[in-house]
Design a protein around this motif. Structure first.
Motif, short mmCIF file in Angstrom:
data_model
loop_
_atom_site.label_atom_id
_atom_site.label_comp_id
_atom_site.label_asym_id
_atom_site.label_seq_id
_atom_site.Cartn_x
_atom_site.Cartn_y
_atom_site.Cartn_z
N GLN A 1 0.85 -1.18 0.00
CA GLN A 1 0.00 0.00 0.00
C GLN A 1 0.90 1.24 0.00
O GLN A 1 1.86 1.32 0.73
CB GLN A 1 -0.90 -0.03 1.22
N ASP A 2 0.54 2.22 -0.78
CA ASP A 2 1.30 3.45 -0.88
C ASP A 2 1.20 4.23 0.43
O ASP A 2 0.14 4.28 1.04
CB ASP A 2 0.74 4.29 -2.04
N GLN A 3 2.31 4.87 0.84
CA GLN A 3 2.30 5.61 2.10
C GLN A 3 1.28 6.74 2.10
O GLN A 3 0.68 7.04 3.11
CB GLN A 3 3.69 6.15 2.40
N ALA A 4 1.06 7.39 0.96
CA ALA A 4 0.10 8.48 0.89
C ALA A 4 -1.32 7.97 1.11
O ALA A 4 -2.18 8.70 1.59
CB ALA A 4 0.20 9.19 -0.45
N ASP A 5 -1.58 6.71 0.77
CA ASP A 5 -2.92 6.16 0.89
C ASP A 5 -3.34 5.93 2.34
O ASP A 5 -4.52 5.92 2.64
CB ASP A 5 -3.02 4.82 0.15
N ASN A 6 -2.38 5.71 3.23
CA ASN A 6 -2.78 5.41 4.61
C ASN A 6 -2.40 6.51 5.60
O ASN A 6 -2.36 6.27 6.78
CB ASN A 6 -2.21 4.05 5.04
N GLY A 7 -2.11 7.70 5.10
CA GLY A 7 -1.83 8.83 5.98
C GLY A 7 -0.46 8.80 6.61
O GLY A 7 -0.21 9.52 7.56
N ARG A 8 0.44 7.98 6.10
CA ARG A 8 1.79 7.90 6.66
C ARG A 8 2.76 8.72 5.83
O ARG A 8 2.69 8.72 4.61
CB ARG A 8 2.28 6.46 6.67
N LEU A 9 3.65 9.41 6.51
CA LEU A 9 4.73 10.12 5.84
C LEU A 9 6.04 9.55 6.37
O LEU A 9 6.18 9.35 7.57
CB LEU A 9 4.66 11.63 6.13
N PRO A 10 7.00 9.28 5.49
CA PRO A 10 8.24 8.65 5.93
C PRO A 10 9.15 9.60 6.69
O PRO A 10 8.97 10.82 6.68
CB PRO A 10 8.89 8.21 4.62
N VAL A 11 10.14 9.02 7.33
CA VAL A 11 11.20 9.78 7.99
C VAL A 11 11.95 10.57 6.94
O VAL A 11 12.16 10.09 5.82
CB VAL A 11 12.17 8.82 8.72
N ALA A 12 12.37 11.78 7.27
CA ALA A 12 13.17 12.58 6.34
C ALA A 12 14.49 12.94 6.99
O ALA A 12 14.56 13.19 8.20
CB ALA A 12 12.42 13.85 5.96
N TYR A 13 15.55 12.92 6.18
CA TYR A 13 16.86 13.31 6.66
C TYR A 13 16.92 14.84 6.76
O TYR A 13 16.37 15.53 5.92
CB TYR A 13 17.97 12.90 5.69
N LEU A 14 17.60 15.33 7.74
CA LEU A 14 17.89 16.75 7.80
C LEU A 14 19.29 16.95 7.24
O LEU A 14 19.90 16.02 6.74
CB LEU A 14 17.76 17.25 9.25
N ASN A 15 19.81 18.15 7.33
CA ASN A 15 21.13 18.43 6.79
C ASN A 15 22.19 18.01 7.81
O ASN A 15 22.72 18.84 8.54
CB ASN A 15 21.25 19.92 6.45
N ASN A 16 22.47 16.72 7.87
CA ASN A 16 23.39 16.16 8.86
C ASN A 16 24.80 16.08 8.29
O ASN A 16 24.98 15.85 7.10
CB ASN A 16 22.93 14.77 9.27
N PRO A 17 25.80 16.25 9.16
CA PRO A 17 27.19 16.18 8.68
C PRO A 17 27.60 14.76 8.30
O PRO A 17 27.18 13.80 8.94
CB PRO A 17 28.01 16.67 9.88
N ALA A 18 28.39 14.66 7.26
CA ALA A 18 28.93 13.35 6.86
C ALA A 18 29.87 12.85 7.94
O ALA A 18 30.50 13.65 8.64
CB ALA A 18 29.66 13.49 5.53
N PRO A 19 30.00 11.54 8.08
CA PRO A 19 30.95 11.00 9.05
C PRO A 19 32.38 11.40 8.68
O PRO A 19 32.69 11.57 7.50
CB PRO A 19 30.79 9.49 8.93
N ALA A 20 33.21 11.52 9.69
CA ALA A 20 34.63 11.77 9.45
C ALA A 20 35.23 10.50 8.82
O ALA A 20 34.94 9.40 9.26
CB ALA A 20 35.34 12.10 10.76
N TYR A 21 36.03 10.68 7.78
CA TYR A 21 36.68 9.54 7.12
C TYR A 21 37.85 9.12 8.01
O TYR A 21 38.74 9.92 8.28
CB TYR A 21 37.19 9.96 5.74
N PRO A 22 37.87 7.89 8.50
CA PRO A 22 38.96 7.45 9.37
C PRO A 22 40.32 7.61 8.66
O PRO A 22 40.47 7.20 7.51
CB PRO A 22 38.64 5.98 9.65
N ARG A 23 41.27 8.20 9.35
CA ARG A 23 42.59 8.49 8.78
C ARG A 23 43.27 7.24 8.22
O ARG A 23 43.80 7.25 7.12
CB ARG A 23 43.48 9.15 9.83
N GLU A 24 43.26 6.16 8.98
CA GLU A 24 43.92 4.93 8.54
C GLU A 24 43.24 4.34 7.30
O GLU A 24 43.90 3.87 6.38
CB GLU A 24 43.95 3.90 9.68
N ALA A 25 41.91 4.38 7.28
CA ALA A 25 41.17 3.88 6.12
C ALA A 25 41.50 4.71 4.88
O ALA A 25 41.69 4.18 3.78
CB ALA A 25 39.67 3.90 6.39
N ARG A 26 41.61 6.01 5.06
CA ARG A 26 41.98 6.90 3.95
C ARG A 26 43.38 6.56 3.45
O ARG A 26 43.62 6.43 2.26
CB ARG A 26 41.90 8.36 4.40
#
Length: 97
Positions: A1-26
Motif C-alpha cells: 500500500q502506498d504511504q500516501a494512501d494510509n496517511g503515513r509520511l516517511p522519515v526525512a533526513y535533515l542536513n546532517n554532517p557526513a561522518p569523518a573519514y577514518p585516517r587509517e582507512a583513507r
C-alpha cells in the motif's frame, strides 16, 4: 500500500554532517558503504543504530555508527502525529581522486 494512501509520511533526513573519514582507512585507500538500521523517535533522534550491512572495513562501520547516532531527522508521521519508525540508511565512504 502506498504511504500516501494510509496517511503515513516517511522519515526525512535533515542536513546532517557526513561522518569523518577514518585516517587509517583513507591512508590504506579503503572505501565502502555501510547500511545502518536506525530507529528514529517521534522527536527525530536516533534511538537505536545497528549495522544492517557492513562495509567490510571496521573503522568505516564504526565511523558511520558514531555519526548517525548524532544525526537528527524529521520523524515519520501517521495520521498527523509524529511516530517512531525504523529506516535503512546507506553511508558511503568514497575517496576522491
Amino acid at each position: 500500500q502506498d504511504q500516501a494512501d494510509n496517511g503515513r509520511l516517511p522519515v526525512a533526513y535533515l542536513n546532517n554532517p557526513a561522518p569523518a573519514y577514518p585516517r587509517e582507512a583513507r591512508r590504506l585507500g579503503q572505501q565502502g558503504t555501510v547500511r545502518l538500521r536506525v530507529l528514529v523517535t517521534a522527536e527525530g533522534r536516533a534511538a537505536d543504530v545497528q549495522i544492517a550491512g557492513s562495509s567490510g572495513v571496521t573503522s568505516l562501520d564504526e565511523a558511520a555508527l558514531r555519526a548517525v547516532r548524532r544525526w537528527r531527522f524529521t520523524p515519520a508521521r501517521h495520521g498527523g502525529h509524529a511516530s517512531a519508525a525504523w529506516v535503512l540508511i546507506p553511508v558511503r565512504f568514497q575517496l576522491r581522486d
